[in-house]
Scaffold this motif. Structure first.
Motif, PDB file in Angstrom:
ATOM      1  N   ARG A   1       0.636  -1.387  -0.261  1.00 50.97           N
ATOM      2  CA  ARG A   1      -0.117   0.162   0.211  1.00 50.97           C
ATOM      3  C   ARG A   1       0.904   1.285   0.320  1.00 50.97           C
ATOM      4  O   ARG A   1       0.135   2.308   0.149  1.00 50.97           O
ATOM      5  CB  ARG A   1      -0.563  -0.150   1.562  1.00 50.97           C
ATOM      6  N   GLY A   2       2.082   0.719   0.006  1.00 54.75           N
ATOM      7  CA  GLY A   2       2.871   2.411   0.238  1.00 54.75           C
ATOM      8  C   GLY A   2       3.829   2.566   1.754  1.00 54.75           C
ATOM      9  O   GLY A   2       4.613   2.704   1.850  1.00 54.75           O
ATOM     10  N   PRO A   3       3.122   2.636   2.713  1.00 52.67           N
ATOM     11  CA  PRO A   3       3.337   3.018   4.381  1.00 52.67           C
ATOM     12  C   PRO A   3       4.342   1.516   5.004  1.00 52.67           C
ATOM     13  O   PRO A   3       3.440   0.821   4.197  1.00 52.67           O
ATOM     14  CB  PRO A   3       1.792   3.163   4.848  1.00 52.67           C
ATOM     15  N   ASN A   4       5.150   2.412   5.389  1.00 50.48           N
ATOM     16  CA  ASN A   4       6.023   1.498   5.974  1.00 50.48           C
ATOM     17  C   ASN A   4       5.280   0.676   7.247  1.00 50.48           C
ATOM     18  O   ASN A   4       5.186   1.766   7.864  1.00 50.48           O
ATOM     19  CB  ASN A   4       7.476   1.556   6.183  1.00 50.48           C
ATOM     20  N   ILE A   5       5.587   0.188   7.883  1.00 52.36           N
ATOM     21  CA  ILE A   5       5.925  -0.825   9.984  1.00 52.36           C
ATOM     22  C   ILE A   5       7.126  -1.201   9.852  1.00 52.36           C
ATOM     23  O   ILE A   5       7.680  -1.430   9.880  1.00 52.36           O
ATOM     24  CB  ILE A   5       4.719  -2.079   9.549  1.00 52.36           C
ATOM     25  N   LEU A   6       6.626  -0.247  10.881  1.00 52.16           N
ATOM     26  CA  LEU A   6       8.805  -0.193  11.380  1.00 52.16           C
ATOM     27  C   LEU A   6       8.093  -1.262  12.371  1.00 52.16           C
ATOM     28  O   LEU A   6       7.078  -1.688  13.458  1.00 52.16           O
ATOM     29  CB  LEU A   6       8.562   1.381  12.507  1.00 52.16           C
ATOM     30  N   TYR A   7       9.384  -2.191  12.507  1.00 52.42           N
ATOM     31  CA  TYR A   7       9.724  -2.984  13.992  1.00 52.42           C
ATOM     32  C   TYR A   7      10.656  -3.239  15.011  1.00 52.42           C
ATOM     33  O   TYR A   7      11.675  -3.641  14.821  1.00 52.42           O
ATOM     34  CB  TYR A   7       9.136  -4.644  13.504  1.00 52.42           C
ATOM     35  N   SER A   8      11.200  -1.740  14.618  1.00 55.08           N
ATOM     36  CA  SER A   8      12.579  -1.411  15.345  1.00 55.08           C
ATOM     37  C   SER A   8      12.335  -0.555  16.703  1.00 55.08           C
ATOM     38  O   SER A   8      11.249  -0.152  16.430  1.00 55.08           O
ATOM     39  CB  SER A   8      13.421  -1.414  14.339  1.00 55.08           C
ATOM     40  N   GLY A   9      13.081  -0.345  17.826  1.00 55.14           N
ATOM     41  CA  GLY A   9      12.510   0.333  18.780  1.00 55.14           C
ATOM     42  C   GLY A   9      11.260  -0.162  19.152  1.00 55.14           C
ATOM     43  O   GLY A   9      11.547  -1.602  19.299  1.00 55.14           O
ATOM     44  N   CYS A  10      10.090   0.467  20.128  1.00 51.26           N
ATOM     45  CA  CYS A  10       9.783   0.277  20.990  1.00 51.26           C
ATOM     46  C   CYS A  10       8.492  -0.492  20.695  1.00 51.26           C
ATOM     47  O   CYS A  10       8.277  -1.229  20.629  1.00 51.26           O
ATOM     48  CB  CYS A  10       9.162   1.881  21.332  1.00 51.26           C
ATOM     49  N   TRP A  11       8.327  -0.260  18.759  1.00 53.43           N
ATOM     50  CA  TRP A  11       7.777  -1.245  18.243  1.00 53.43           C
ATOM     51  C   TRP A  11       7.762  -2.533  18.009  1.00 53.43           C
ATOM     52  O   TRP A  11       7.206  -2.648  17.364  1.00 53.43           O
ATOM     53  CB  TRP A  11       7.484   0.331  16.942  1.00 53.43           C
TER      54      TRP A  11
END
Length: 225
Positions: free
Chosen positions: A140-150
């Motif tokens: 879809r375009g937006p990136n999904i973060l899975y670093s740091g707190c996420w």
């Protein structure tokens, strides 16, 4: 044992409530990119909630202590320190998580505080983590973060909010259930919100969201929920 009167409780809570409100104004730009604003828009729930519900319910501890403080028992120093630690850690977690996602939404090569976050993770748990942000590039375009707190849990910003609210409630001791209606409401609200957000993201990102949930499996508290 040193005993401190309840008047200190209301001072601590008031300071953190002022800090909480000031934080919203200071980081106003980051507030405008949160899920509530981006997805729910400015409707009845936002208007009524921000003008009526939030000012009343979020200040219920200070209201309670202002009426009952002279007549209830005292709190020990160690108990107050414990509550203070909950308030501080909760507030910092709330703010750091939101800043990380906010900055990432503008620049996927940068996650605020990631390097020192990984340093503490290594010192505490012996885990080595890369300082380069990890994310899923969606169709879809937006990136999904899975670093740091996420990368710890899906809604670590709400986890911080919960920890802070527990500290506020505990500062009222256990003489009455009224101060604890806040944390009960907040927990139920956040659990419902997380599930609702999950459904929205599932529809929006499809298999990409499934891949994210396979990586980040916990909702609020790692290894608990």
């Amino acid at each position: 044992m040193v005993i401190i009167h309840y008047s200190l409780s209301i001072i601590i809570i008031t300071i953190f409530q002022i800090l909480f409100v000031t934080d919203y104004y200071y980081f106003e730009e980051a507030i405008l990119t949160i899920w509530d604003i981006m997805e729910e828009t400015f409707g009845l729930m936002m208007i009524w909630g921000d003008i009526v519900f939030v000012p009343f319910f979020f200040s219920i501890q200070t209201h309670y202590l202002s009426l009952h403080s002279p007549s209830i028992q005292t709190l020990s120093t160690s108990y107050l320190v414990f509550c203070l630690c909950l308030c501080i850690s909760g507030f910092l977690l709330f703010r750091i998580a939101n800043l990380q996602k906010h900055h990432f939404s503008y620049d996927s090569s940068y996650v605020w505080g990631l390097s020192w976050h990984n340093y503490f993770v290594k010192q505490l748990f012996g885990m080595n983590r890369c300082n380069i942000p990890k994310y899923i590039q969606t169709k879809r375009g937006p990136n999904i973060l899975y670093s740091g707190c996420w990368g710890i849990a899906k809604r670590m910003n709400l986890t911080g909010d919960i920890l802070q609210s527990i500290g506020w409630c505990l500062l009222c001791s256990f003489n009455h259930f009224i101060p604890y209606t806040y944390i009960i409401y907040l927990t139920v609200c956040f659990m419902h919100r997380e599930r609702r957000d999950n459904e929205v993201c599932q529809r929006k990102f499809g298999s990409d969201w499934k891949a994210y949930t396979n990586i980040v499996q916990w909702r609020f508290f790692p290894n608990i929920y």
